[in-house]
Scaffold this motif. Structure first.
Motif, PDB file in Angstrom:
ATOM      1  N   GLY A 122       0.794  -1.222   0.000  1.00  0.00           N
ATOM      2  CA  GLY A 122       0.000   0.000   0.000  1.00  0.00           C
ATOM      3  C   GLY A 122       0.824   1.267   0.000  1.00  0.00           C
ATOM      4  N   GLU A 123       2.129   1.135  -0.113  1.00  0.00           N
ATOM      5  CA  GLU A 123       2.988   2.316  -0.128  1.00  0.00           C
ATOM      6  C   GLU A 123       3.902   2.300  -1.342  1.00  0.00           C
ATOM      7  OE1 GLU A 123       3.228   2.514   4.751  1.00  0.00           O
ATOM      8  OE2 GLU A 123       5.048   2.724   3.559  1.00  0.00           O
ATOM      9  N   GLY A 124       4.499   3.459  -1.618  1.00  0.00           N
ATOM     10  CA  GLY A 124       5.454   3.518  -2.705  1.00  0.00           C
ATOM     11  C   GLY A 124       6.826   3.058  -2.238  1.00  0.00           C
ATOM     12  N   PRO A 125       7.721   2.729  -3.173  1.00  0.00           N
ATOM     13  CA  PRO A 125       9.082   2.332  -2.796  1.00  0.00           C
ATOM     14  C   PRO A 125       9.815   3.473  -2.095  1.00  0.00           C
ATOM     15  CG  PRO A 125       8.624   1.826  -5.109  1.00  0.00           C
ATOM     16  CD  PRO A 125       7.514   2.691  -4.630  1.00  0.00           C
ATOM     17  N   LEU A 159      14.357   4.772 -14.733  1.00  0.00           N
ATOM     18  CA  LEU A 159      14.944   3.688 -13.965  1.00  0.00           C
ATOM     19  C   LEU A 159      14.403   2.353 -14.464  1.00  0.00           C
ATOM     20  CD1 LEU A 159      14.706   5.100 -10.322  1.00  0.00           C
ATOM     21  CD2 LEU A 159      16.756   4.869 -11.709  1.00  0.00           C
ATOM     22  N   PHE A 198      13.672  -1.279 -13.289  1.00  0.00           N
ATOM     23  CA  PHE A 198      13.498  -1.990 -12.032  1.00  0.00           C
ATOM     24  C   PHE A 198      13.533  -3.495 -12.242  1.00  0.00           C
ATOM     25  CE2 PHE A 198      12.327   0.822  -8.528  1.00  0.00           C
ATOM     26  CZ  PHE A 198      12.130   2.018  -9.177  1.00  0.00           C
ATOM     27  N   GLY A 199      14.077  -4.195 -11.240  1.00  0.00           N
ATOM     28  CA  GLY A 199      13.911  -5.634 -11.183  1.00  0.00           C
ATOM     29  C   GLY A 199      12.511  -5.946 -10.654  1.00  0.00           C
ATOM     30  N   LYS A 200      12.126  -7.235 -10.700  1.00  0.00           N
ATOM     31  CA  LYS A 200      10.782  -7.601 -10.260  1.00  0.00           C
ATOM     32  C   LYS A 200      10.649  -7.664  -8.744  1.00  0.00           C
ATOM     33  CE  LYS A 200       9.245 -10.109 -14.342  1.00  0.00           C
ATOM     34  NZ  LYS A 200       8.631 -11.349 -14.870  1.00  0.00           N
ATOM     35  N   TYR A 210       8.000  11.894 -12.224  1.00  0.00           N
ATOM     36  CA  TYR A 210       8.035  10.628 -12.949  1.00  0.00           C
ATOM     37  C   TYR A 210       6.725   9.866 -12.739  1.00  0.00           C
ATOM     38  CZ  TYR A 210      12.874  11.734 -11.624  1.00  0.00           C
ATOM     39  OH  TYR A 210      14.062  12.377 -11.364  1.00  0.00           O
ATOM     40  N   TYR A 252       5.367   5.868 -13.033  1.00  0.00           N
ATOM     41  CA  TYR A 252       5.680   4.451 -13.206  1.00  0.00           C
ATOM     42  C   TYR A 252       4.396   3.644 -13.038  1.00  0.00           C
ATOM     43  CZ  TYR A 252      10.747   5.148 -12.920  1.00  0.00           C
ATOM     44  OH  TYR A 252      12.044   5.524 -13.172  1.00  0.00           O
ATOM     45  N   GLN A 279       3.045  -0.273 -11.806  1.00  0.00           N
ATOM     46  CA  GLN A 279       3.444  -1.510 -11.128  1.00  0.00           C
ATOM     47  C   GLN A 279       2.315  -2.521 -11.275  1.00  0.00           C
ATOM     48  OE1 GLN A 279       4.322  -1.165  -6.887  1.00  0.00           O
ATOM     49  NE2 GLN A 279       5.849  -2.779  -7.034  1.00  0.00           N
ATOM     50  N   GLY A 302       3.436  -9.111 -10.666  1.00  0.00           N
ATOM     51  CA  GLY A 302       4.383  -9.996 -11.339  1.00  0.00           C
ATOM     52  C   GLY A 302       5.259  -9.326 -12.380  1.00  0.00           C
ATOM     53  N   GLN A 303       5.073  -8.027 -12.592  1.00  0.00           N
ATOM     54  CA  GLN A 303       5.848  -7.332 -13.627  1.00  0.00           C
ATOM     55  C   GLN A 303       6.841  -6.330 -13.082  1.00  0.00           C
ATOM     56  OE1 GLN A 303       5.917  -8.010 -16.916  1.00  0.00           O
ATOM     57  NE2 GLN A 303       4.605  -9.718 -16.332  1.00  0.00           N
ATOM     58  N   GLY A 304       6.755  -6.000 -11.822  1.00  0.00           N
ATOM     59  CA  GLY A 304       7.667  -4.990 -11.299  1.00  0.00           C
ATOM     60  C   GLY A 304       7.257  -3.601 -11.744  1.00  0.00           C
ATOM     61  N   LEU A 305       8.101  -2.637 -11.464  1.00  0.00           N
ATOM     62  CA  LEU A 305       7.820  -1.249 -11.844  1.00  0.00           C
ATOM     63  C   LEU A 305       8.277  -0.987 -13.269  1.00  0.00           C
ATOM     64  CD1 LEU A 305       8.010  -0.892  -8.578  1.00  0.00           C
ATOM     65  CD2 LEU A 305       8.199   1.507  -9.188  1.00  0.00           C
ATOM     66  N   PHE A 354       8.718   2.063 -16.172  1.00  0.00           N
ATOM     67  CA  PHE A 354       8.788   3.494 -16.426  1.00  0.00           C
ATOM     68  C   PHE A 354       7.785   3.900 -17.496  1.00  0.00           C
ATOM     69  CE2 PHE A 354      10.666   7.615 -17.023  1.00  0.00           C
ATOM     70  CZ  PHE A 354      10.669   7.845 -18.389  1.00  0.00           C
ATOM     71  N   LEU A 413       2.249   4.747 -10.057  1.00  0.00           N
ATOM     72  CA  LEU A 413       3.052   5.443  -9.058  1.00  0.00           C
ATOM     73  C   LEU A 413       3.656   6.706  -9.639  1.00  0.00           C
ATOM     74  CD1 LEU A 413       4.822   2.280  -7.692  1.00  0.00           C
ATOM     75  CD2 LEU A 413       3.520   3.829  -6.260  1.00  0.00           C
ATOM     76  N   PHE A 421       8.663   8.514  -3.944  1.00  0.00           N
ATOM     77  CA  PHE A 421       7.449   7.983  -4.545  1.00  0.00           C
ATOM     78  C   PHE A 421       6.213   8.309  -3.715  1.00  0.00           C
ATOM     79  CE2 PHE A 421       8.563   5.221  -8.116  1.00  0.00           C
ATOM     80  CZ  PHE A 421       9.939   5.095  -7.963  1.00  0.00           C
ATOM     81  N   GLY A 422       5.085   8.480  -4.395  1.00  0.00           N
ATOM     82  CA  GLY A 422       3.806   8.555  -3.724  1.00  0.00           C
ATOM     83  C   GLY A 422       3.300   7.159  -3.421  1.00  0.00           C
ATOM     84  N   GLU A 423       2.112   7.089  -2.833  1.00  0.00           N
ATOM     85  CA  GLU A 423       1.553   5.788  -2.459  1.00  0.00           C
ATOM     86  C   GLU A 423       0.867   5.087  -3.616  1.00  0.00           C
ATOM     87  OE1 GLU A 423       0.853   6.535   2.315  1.00  0.00           O
ATOM     88  OE2 GLU A 423      -0.877   6.414   0.980  1.00  0.00           O
TER      89      GLU A 423
END
Lengths: 114, 114
Positions: A40-43, A102, A104-106, B33, B35, B37, B40-43, B45, B91, B105-107
């Motif tokens: 529920g939060e961003g990275p 950026l 990102f990895g999974k 920015y 993004y 999410q 199973g795919q990650g973030l 861009f 995000l 990052f935001g939520e």
């Protein structure tokens, strides 16, 4: 094709154990970042590594950037339940992309049981 | 505000409808920015703004996606004729500049297309 491969995808350990998460690529990055994300939060940024061979320590977390700037690792010593979360690595400056782009990895989903 | 603010936090929309997602960056941050999410795919861009211009929009998946930023502050991501595969967390993030600055990052806005 995933440009940044993270392993393992899932990790469940007991409190007090050590662990290492890996982030690998065939591409060279100008910098690499590690993030932690809770539901529920961003990275949230943990660290940025820029120089090949660089090692950075953040309390019980040790981050290493490979000599060739293609891979990185995150080592956690004496894991605690508060370390539970999704750990993401992200690379910048690949294929002429902007610094804001950026890759990102999974992610590695870590669960630390008390 | 204290952090990056996004709205709505959750949105359920019918396939084919248009949606607008809003991002209010940290005051004074010139870089913004978007993004995505997915499970199973990650973030992934989408687009990056420096001020009001978008030097890198290489991640927008199709012409149904667009984004704008006015006054160097608030940004809106618009998805036209939504499809089920658009379901994801969107995000937004901001930073002081585009190079070497911490990205916050935001939520996120959780979009579900039914």
């Amino acid at each position: 094709t995933q440009l940044l491969e993270q392993s393992p995808q899932f990790l469940s350990i007991q409190e007090g154990e050590n662990l290492t998460v890996y982030c690998n690529s065939s591409s060279v990055f100008s910098s690499l970042q590690w993030y932690r994300q809770e539901p529920g939060e961003g990275p949230v940024l943990l660290v940025t590594v820029v120089t090949g061979g660089e090692v950075k320590k953040l309390k019980r977390l040790t981050f290493q950037f490979g000599d060739a700037r293609k891979d990185s690792s995150l080592h956690i010593t004496a894991a605690q339940p508060g370390d539970t979360g999704l750990y993401l690595c992200a690379g910048a400056g690949i294929h002429g992309g902007s610094q804001g782009n950026l890759i990102f990895g999974k992610g590695t989903k870590l669960s630390v049981k008390p | 505000g204290a952090g990056v603010s996004q709205s709505p936090s959750n949105k359920v929309t019918e396939k084919g409808k248009d949606v607008e997602l809003r991002c209010d960056p940290i005051s004074g941050h010139t870089a913004l920015y978007w993004y995505r999410q997915s499970l199973g795919q990650g973030l992934e861009f989408l687009i990056y703004f420096q001020g009001n211009s978008a030097p890198d929009k290489s991640g927008l998946p199709s012409d149904r996606f667009s984004a704008e930023r006015t006054g160097g502050s608030v940004s809106t991501l618009t998805i036209q004729r939504t499809q089920q595969e658009d379901s994801a967390v969107y995000l937004c993030a901001s930073s002081l500049g585009s190079s070497g600055n911490t990205i916050y990052f935001g939520e996120g806005s959780w979009l579900t297309v039914v």
